[in-house]
Write a protein that holds these residues in place. Structure first.
Motif, PDB file in Angstrom:
ATOM      1  N   PRO A 107      -1.345   5.519   4.205  1.00  0.00           N
ATOM      2  CA  PRO A 107      -1.343   4.219   3.520  1.00  0.00           C
ATOM      3  C   PRO A 107      -2.447   4.153   2.470  1.00  0.00           C
ATOM      4  CG  PRO A 107      -2.370   4.032   5.672  1.00  0.00           C
ATOM      5  CD  PRO A 107      -1.850   5.441   5.581  1.00  0.00           C
ATOM      6  N   VAL A 108      -2.239   3.283   1.498  1.00  0.00           N
ATOM      7  CA  VAL A 108      -3.263   3.044   0.469  1.00  0.00           C
ATOM      8  C   VAL A 108      -3.858   1.665   0.747  1.00  0.00           C
ATOM      9  CG1 VAL A 108      -3.727   2.743  -1.990  1.00  0.00           C
ATOM     10  CG2 VAL A 108      -2.061   4.467  -1.221  1.00  0.00           C
ATOM     11  N   PRO A 109      -5.158   1.574   1.005  1.00  0.00           N
ATOM     12  CA  PRO A 109      -5.774   0.287   1.335  1.00  0.00           C
ATOM     13  C   PRO A 109      -5.572  -0.758   0.238  1.00  0.00           C
ATOM     14  CG  PRO A 109      -7.290   2.103   1.742  1.00  0.00           C
ATOM     15  CD  PRO A 109      -6.128   2.675   0.979  1.00  0.00           C
ATOM     16  N   SER A 110      -5.657  -2.005   0.631  1.00  0.00           N
ATOM     17  CA  SER A 110      -5.490  -3.102  -0.325  1.00  0.00           C
ATOM     18  C   SER A 110      -6.668  -3.159  -1.295  1.00  0.00           C
ATOM     19  CB  SER A 110      -5.411  -4.447   0.412  1.00  0.00           C
ATOM     20  OG  SER A 110      -4.321  -4.475   1.290  1.00  0.00           O
ATOM     21  N   HIS A 144       2.459   1.534  -1.044  1.00  0.00           N
ATOM     22  CA  HIS A 144       1.993   2.125   0.212  1.00  0.00           C
ATOM     23  C   HIS A 144       1.065   1.169   0.980  1.00  0.00           C
ATOM     24  CE1 HIS A 144       3.735   5.872  -1.205  1.00  0.00           C
ATOM     25  NE2 HIS A 144       3.051   5.732  -2.349  1.00  0.00           N
ATOM     26  N   ASN A 145       1.216  -0.144   0.731  1.00  0.00           N
ATOM     27  CA  ASN A 145       0.374  -1.136   1.397  1.00  0.00           C
ATOM     28  C   ASN A 145       1.046  -1.561   2.713  1.00  0.00           C
ATOM     29  OD1 ASN A 145      -0.902  -3.651   2.188  1.00  0.00           O
ATOM     30  ND2 ASN A 145      -1.853  -3.649   0.164  1.00  0.00           N
ATOM     31  N   ALA A 160       7.055   0.646   7.386  1.00  0.00           N
ATOM     32  CA  ALA A 160       5.636   0.671   7.753  1.00  0.00           C
ATOM     33  C   ALA A 160       5.341   1.738   8.803  1.00  0.00           C
ATOM     34  CB  ALA A 160       5.203  -0.706   8.254  1.00  0.00           C
ATOM     35  N   LEU A 161       6.334   2.019   9.663  1.00  0.00           N
ATOM     36  CA  LEU A 161       6.136   3.004  10.722  1.00  0.00           C
ATOM     37  C   LEU A 161       6.118   4.440  10.207  1.00  0.00           C
ATOM     38  CD1 LEU A 161       8.350   1.446  13.547  1.00  0.00           C
ATOM     39  CD2 LEU A 161       5.855   1.607  13.479  1.00  0.00           C
ATOM     40  N   GLN A 162       6.365   4.629   8.923  1.00  0.00           N
ATOM     41  CA  GLN A 162       6.285   5.968   8.329  1.00  0.00           C
ATOM     42  C   GLN A 162       4.842   6.354   7.987  1.00  0.00           C
ATOM     43  OE1 GLN A 162       9.050   6.479   5.016  1.00  0.00           O
ATOM     44  NE2 GLN A 162      10.428   4.965   5.904  1.00  0.00           N
TER      45      GLN A 162
END
Length: 394
Positions: A60-63, A99-100, A127-129
């Motif tokens: 994931p890419v952080p916000s 990716h959020n 999201a589970l990916q």
């Protein structure tokens, strides 16, 4: 019971916070009504649930600060019931950052609230990916969506995976319990409710539903104790009214006066799977029968009568205390200590405030009683319930 309040279930959802303050997931819950029955699914063959296969591979890419602000705005819209506006905010975030995972999770929750379970599931599965701390949280969201789509066995597989990711989160155990009730797998559901209470003793729904299951089984003393704990936590709802009436119904049926003035005391054997309370029930039945005797115990008001009866019950718990069974280990010590601290009267005020409001106001108007009431509530919420090892396998 000779006449039980008809036990009928309907589903409704409560909001619970998990993993992070800003993100919410739905809590499956069951309410009891006299008119509506949950459609139970027949099990021809009960098989143990395999956890859902989830193999996240993406990062994931952080916000960013801008994305975080948009998510916060979406949450505020959601909390006001403006779901479409909330969803637009999350979509804006995902345009900026596909990716959020936070935005995906919030979108899944909002879509669930909108009744769009299929689309909620799309966001949850996306999201589970991702290899994210929210994996357990999103598994619950996916499980809730599958349950709402009437796919309870798949829902259970996601709740089981959520437990693997975070075994100390009470919510997947609770949601699994509600689903297991629908599948008529009561033993497994009971263990899930008990596990929920060990992890979160202040969870009112689990106290309520455990009490409801005991009540349905004519497991009288455990039902009274579970409902009583529930009423301390949640004294002012429709479910509270049901629990209160259920307690009154069970107590009334322990002893009754017949038309020929003879007194009938209930001595039938109750279940013992969570502890043997038959001696306690017989002793308590005799106390209840005292109200029909010629030399009836006199009380100045209904609160005094109920306090005397409950004090007797809690005293019997102390006298007949056993070490085996969940109810003896979990509920009994709480009510024994309540009795020893002389908190029975404020406890009864909580239980019957809606029934006898004027009497409660008079009692609470005295400063020493009001202080005792506050002391009682402080103790209730600071009380440490035992960390019992509950084996859960569904």
């Amino acid at each position: 019971m000779s006449k039980k309040l008809v036990f009928l279930f309907m589903f409704f959802l409560l909001v619970g916070c998990v993993n992070k303050p800003s993100t919410k997931v739905k809590e499956n819950a069951v309410s009891v009504s006299r008119q509506t029955k949950v459609k139970k699914i027949q099990n021809k063959e009960v098989k143990k649930t395999k956890a859902a296969k989830i193999t996240p591979s993406l990062s994931p890419v952080p916000s960013s600060p801008e994305e975080e602000k948009l998510i916060e705005e979406g949450i505020k819209y959601h909390d006001k019931g403006r779901y479409k506006d909330a969803l637009e905010k999350y979509k804006e975030v995902l345009k900026l950052n596909p990716h959020n995972v936070n935005a995906m999770s919030e979108a899944a929750f909002t879509l669930f609230e909108m009744g769009n379970y299929e689309k909620s599931l799309v966001y949850a599965k996306k999201a589970l990916q991702y290899k994210s701390p929210l994996l357990g949280h999103v598994c619950i969201e996916a499980g809730n969506a599958y349950d709402a789509l009437n796919k309870p066995r798949i829902a259970l597989s996601y709740y089981k995976k959520a437990i693997e990711f975070n075994p100390n989160n009470y919510l997947p155990y609770f949601n699994a319990a509600v689903t297991l009730i629908r599948l008529n797998r009561k033993k497994e559901a009971l263990n899930c409710f008990k596990k929920t209470l060990v992890l979160n003793p202040k969870h009112s729904s689990s106290n309520f539903l455990l009490g409801a299951q005991y009540y349905e089984m004519d497991y009288i003393i455990p039902a009274i104790l579970a409902f009583s704990r529930f009423l301390i936590l949640e004294p002012n709802t429709e479910r509270s009214d049901f629990a209160r009436k259920a307690i009154q119904s069970m107590v009334a049926e322990l002893a009754e006066e017949k038309k020929d003035k003879t007194i009938s005391v209930k001595v039938s054997e109750d279940p013992t799977f969570d502890g043997d309370f038959n001696e306690v029930k017989v002793a308590y039945s005799i106390i209840i029968a005292a109200r029909f005797m010629k030399k009836e115990v006199k009380f100045s008001n209904e609160y005094d009568r109920h306090a005397w009866e409950f004090d007797s019950l809690f005293s019997f718990l102390k006298d007949y205390k056993k070490d085996n069974g969940f109810v003896w280990q979990y509920y009994a010590p709480f009510f024994i200590e309540l009795h020893e601290r002389k908190y029975t009267k404020p406890f009864v005020i909580v239980l019957y405030y809606k029934v006898y409001p004027d009497g409660a106001k008079v009692w609470l108007s005295k400063k020493e009683n009001d202080n005792l009431f506050q002391e009682f509530y402080d103790w209730c919420f600071k009380y440490k319930f035992p960390e019992i090892d509950i084996k859960v396998d569904f």
